[in-house]
Design a protein around this motif. Sequence first.
Motif, PDB file in Angstrom:
ATOM      1  N   LYS A  23       0.821  -1.215   0.000  1.00 38.85           N
ATOM      2  CA  LYS A  23       0.000   0.000   0.000  1.00 38.85           C
ATOM      3  C   LYS A  23       0.857   1.267   0.000  1.00 38.85           C
ATOM      4  O   LYS A  23       2.027   1.242   0.345  1.00 38.85           O
ATOM      5  CB  LYS A  23      -0.901   0.008   1.248  1.00 38.85           C
ATOM      6  CG  LYS A  23      -1.811  -1.209   1.359  1.00 38.85           C
ATOM      7  CD  LYS A  23      -2.525  -1.234   2.699  1.00 38.85           C
ATOM      8  CE  LYS A  23      -3.375  -2.505   2.835  1.00 38.85           C
ATOM      9  NZ  LYS A  23      -4.025  -2.590   4.165  1.00 38.85           N
ATOM     10  N   CYS A  40      -4.435   3.004   0.187  1.00 38.09           N
ATOM     11  CA  CYS A  40      -4.845   2.490  -1.112  1.00 38.09           C
ATOM     12  C   CYS A  40      -3.845   1.438  -1.543  1.00 38.09           C
ATOM     13  O   CYS A  40      -2.670   1.475  -1.151  1.00 38.09           O
ATOM     14  CB  CYS A  40      -4.948   3.623  -2.141  1.00 38.09           C
ATOM     15  SG  CYS A  40      -3.489   4.659  -2.268  1.00 38.09           S
ATOM     16  N   ILE A  42      -1.443  -0.514  -4.133  1.00 34.31           N
ATOM     17  CA  ILE A  42      -0.675  -0.220  -5.338  1.00 34.31           C
ATOM     18  C   ILE A  42      -0.960  -1.281  -6.396  1.00 34.31           C
ATOM     19  O   ILE A  42      -0.891  -2.475  -6.134  1.00 34.31           O
ATOM     20  CB  ILE A  42       0.835  -0.192  -5.025  1.00 34.31           C
ATOM     21  CG1 ILE A  42       1.128   0.814  -3.912  1.00 34.31           C
ATOM     22  CG2 ILE A  42       1.637   0.161  -6.273  1.00 34.31           C
ATOM     23  CD1 ILE A  42       2.562   0.778  -3.432  1.00 34.31           C
ATOM     24  N   ALA A 146      -4.100   2.854  -8.220  1.00 32.08           N
ATOM     25  CA  ALA A 146      -4.370   2.473  -6.832  1.00 32.08           C
ATOM     26  C   ALA A 146      -5.831   2.074  -6.693  1.00 32.08           C
ATOM     27  O   ALA A 146      -6.715   2.665  -7.322  1.00 32.08           O
ATOM     28  CB  ALA A 146      -4.042   3.625  -5.887  1.00 32.08           C
ATOM     29  N   TRP A 172       4.246   7.883  -2.026  1.00 30.55           N
ATOM     30  CA  TRP A 172       4.940   6.585  -2.048  1.00 30.55           C
ATOM     31  C   TRP A 172       6.253   6.616  -1.265  1.00 30.55           C
ATOM     32  O   TRP A 172       7.050   5.716  -1.361  1.00 30.55           O
ATOM     33  CB  TRP A 172       5.261   6.177  -3.490  1.00 30.55           C
ATOM     34  CG  TRP A 172       4.104   5.887  -4.365  1.00 30.55           C
ATOM     35  CD1 TRP A 172       3.508   4.675  -4.557  1.00 30.55           C
ATOM     36  CD2 TRP A 172       3.406   6.797  -5.213  1.00 30.55           C
ATOM     37  NE1 TRP A 172       2.482   4.774  -5.454  1.00 30.55           N
ATOM     38  CE2 TRP A 172       2.388   6.080  -5.883  1.00 30.55           C
ATOM     39  CE3 TRP A 172       3.531   8.158  -5.465  1.00 30.55           C
ATOM     40  CZ2 TRP A 172       1.525   6.677  -6.788  1.00 30.55           C
ATOM     41  CZ3 TRP A 172       2.666   8.756  -6.355  1.00 30.55           C
ATOM     42  CH2 TRP A 172       1.671   8.014  -7.005  1.00 30.55           C
TER      43      TRP A 172
END
Length: 619
Positions: A23, A40, A42, A146, A172
Motif C-alpha cells: 500500500k 490504497c 498499489i 491504486a 509513495w
Amino acid sequence: MLRLLVWATLLLGCCHGRFVVEKNSLKVTAPDDLKGTYECAIGNFGVPQYGGTMVGFVAYPKANKKACKSFDDFDISYKAKPGAFPTFLLVDRGDCYFTKKAWNAQNAGAAAILVADDKDEPLITMDTPEESGTADYLENITIPSALITKSFGDRLKKAIDNGDMVNVNLDWREALPHPDERVEYEFWTNSNDECGPKCDSQIDFVKSFKGAAQVLEKKGYTEFTPHYITWYCPEAFTLSKQCKSQCINHGRYCAPDPEQDFSKGYDGKDVVVQNLRQVCVFKVAKEHKKPWLWWDYVTDFAIRCPMKEKKYTKECADGVIKSLGLDHKAIDKCIGDPDADEENPVLKVEQDAQIGKGSRGDVTILPTLVINNRQYRGKLDKGAVLKALCAGFRETTEPAVCLSEDIQTNECLENNGGCWQDKAANITACKDTFRGRVCECPVVKGVKFVGDGYTHCEASGSGRCEINNGGCWKETKNGRTYSACTNIQDDGCKCPDGFKGDGKHKCEDIDECKEKTACQCKECKCKNTWGSYECGCIGGLLYMREHDTCISKNGATETGWGFLWAIFFGLVAAGIAGYAVYKYRIRRYMDSEIRAIMAQYMPLDNQGDVQSHSNHIEM
C-alpha cells in the motif's frame, strides 16, 4: 484441458500462506470534511513513484464510469493545461480488466487512476491479466494506479457531485523501507519461456536491467538474490502420470507444464531442473565472489537455449556455463539427483523462502520483486525498478545512478534548494537526493562546516583557513595581507593585532598614534600605518622600541666603545693571569721530575752518610 486445470489447482492449492497487499497513502487536503490520510493498494502495473509524491485533483467521469471504453468515444479529455493540476481519474471497478481501465485513463490524459471497489472488502492487489492478447498495451501503461475502498470511493463521488474540488496527494515515500546505504532485493522468476507475455516480460527485464544490476552489485550498493517458485505434489498423486512428468524428487518439487499440454513439448520437471540449475549457478558464482554472473547466465541461456528451438537442455546450459568460466562440476553437484527419493537442500530452501516473513507476504505472483523485504508493485521495467531500488537507500547514501536526470529532478538547481551557499567559494549545503534534497553543511577538502545548513555554515577545525579563509575577514593593501582566521582556534574569527572589528565581515585599522598606545616618550614622534605604526625621535635621537624611549646617538656610540674596551682589557688580563698560573704549574712539575731522575743515578749527600754509618756498625 480440464485435467490440466485440476492438476494446477492441486499444485497451487497445496500450499496455504499469507498474501500481503502493498500500500501507499492517499492524503486528501480539500474539502475539509474529507481531509485525512487513506490507504490504497498499489496496482501491479504502471509506474508507481516510489520515494516520491504526486499532487492532483480527483475527477469522476459523467459517462464511461468504469473506463472500459475509450474516452474519445465520449469526447472526454483529462489532458492538463499549462499551469493546471494533474487529474487523478476516479473510476468504478467491474466489467473489464484493471489494466484496460488504466490504459483508457492514460490515453484520456489522466496522471493517475483510482479504482473504487464495488463491494465492501479488504483491499486487494490489482494484477495484470494472463491472456496473451492483452500484452500490446500492458507494457505501455506508465501512470500509477491504486485501488481504494468502496466507502472512500463513495465519499469522493459525493464531494465531486456537490461541486467540491477534491485535492489529493499520492505518497509513495514510505512504500519501501530505506534503513541504510545498501539495498537488498530478490527477484522471483522462472526459466520457462513458453508462458506467454509474463515470461516474455521477465526475460526482457533481465536483459535490460542486467547492466545496472551488475554495476550496483559490483560496487557493493546492493545485495541481490534470485529465487524460484516450486510446489509439491499431494501425496495421493505422487505416482500419477501428471506428477511424474511435472515433478522431481518423487513429487517434492513441481512446476506447471510449460505449454499447458501434457502430451507435447517440455514437461514441468524440465522447468524445475533448469530453475534448480539457475539457483546453483548463482550459488557457485557467489562462492567465487562473482554473484553478478547470474545475470549473464540467465540472459545467455534465454538467447541460446529457447524451448521453441528445442534447445532447453542440459547440454545447451553446460555450453553457456563453460563460456562464462563457471565450474560446471560444482554446479552439477549442487543440482544433485532429481530422481532421488529425498529432499533437495537447495530447493527446500527455495520453498521455505516462499513463505512470507515479517512485513513481506507469501510470494504467489510471478514475476515478483522484493525490495528491502517489501514486495514491489508496478511495471517490470528497468526505469521503474531502478527508481524503486533508489527509494530503498537511506537519504544521502544513494549511488550516482539514482541522481541522474533520467531518474529524478535535481532540486538544488533551483534557488539552491533553499539552503545556505557561499557563491564566492562555490560551496553549498544543498545535497541532491533521490527523495528530494537535504540542507546539510558540507565537508570540503577535509574541512567540516558546521551550522543549520539553511541560513549559515562555518568552517571548523584545522585547515579551515584554507577554505574561503574560514569565512573570516581578509584584506591585502600596499603589498601586505592580514587575516582574521587562524588555524590555532577551531572556529570563530578574530581581528589580528593592529585591527579591531567582528573579524567576520570587517576589521578596521587601529590608529595607535591617535589612541596613544605607542610612541609615548617625550622625544617620540608617531606615524600610523595600515595594521601597524612607525616611531621616530626628534633631534637626531635614536628610538628604542622595546623601551619606548629615545637616546642620544653619540652617547650611545661612546658608551658602546667604552664597553668594548672594558671587555677587551678584561680578556687580556684574564689571559695573562692564566698564562702565569700555567707557567708556575709547569715549572713545579719539571722540578719534581728532574729530582726523581737525579735521585736514581746521583745519591744525595745525606744518603751517603747514612750508608757509611751503617757499614761501620756492622764491623
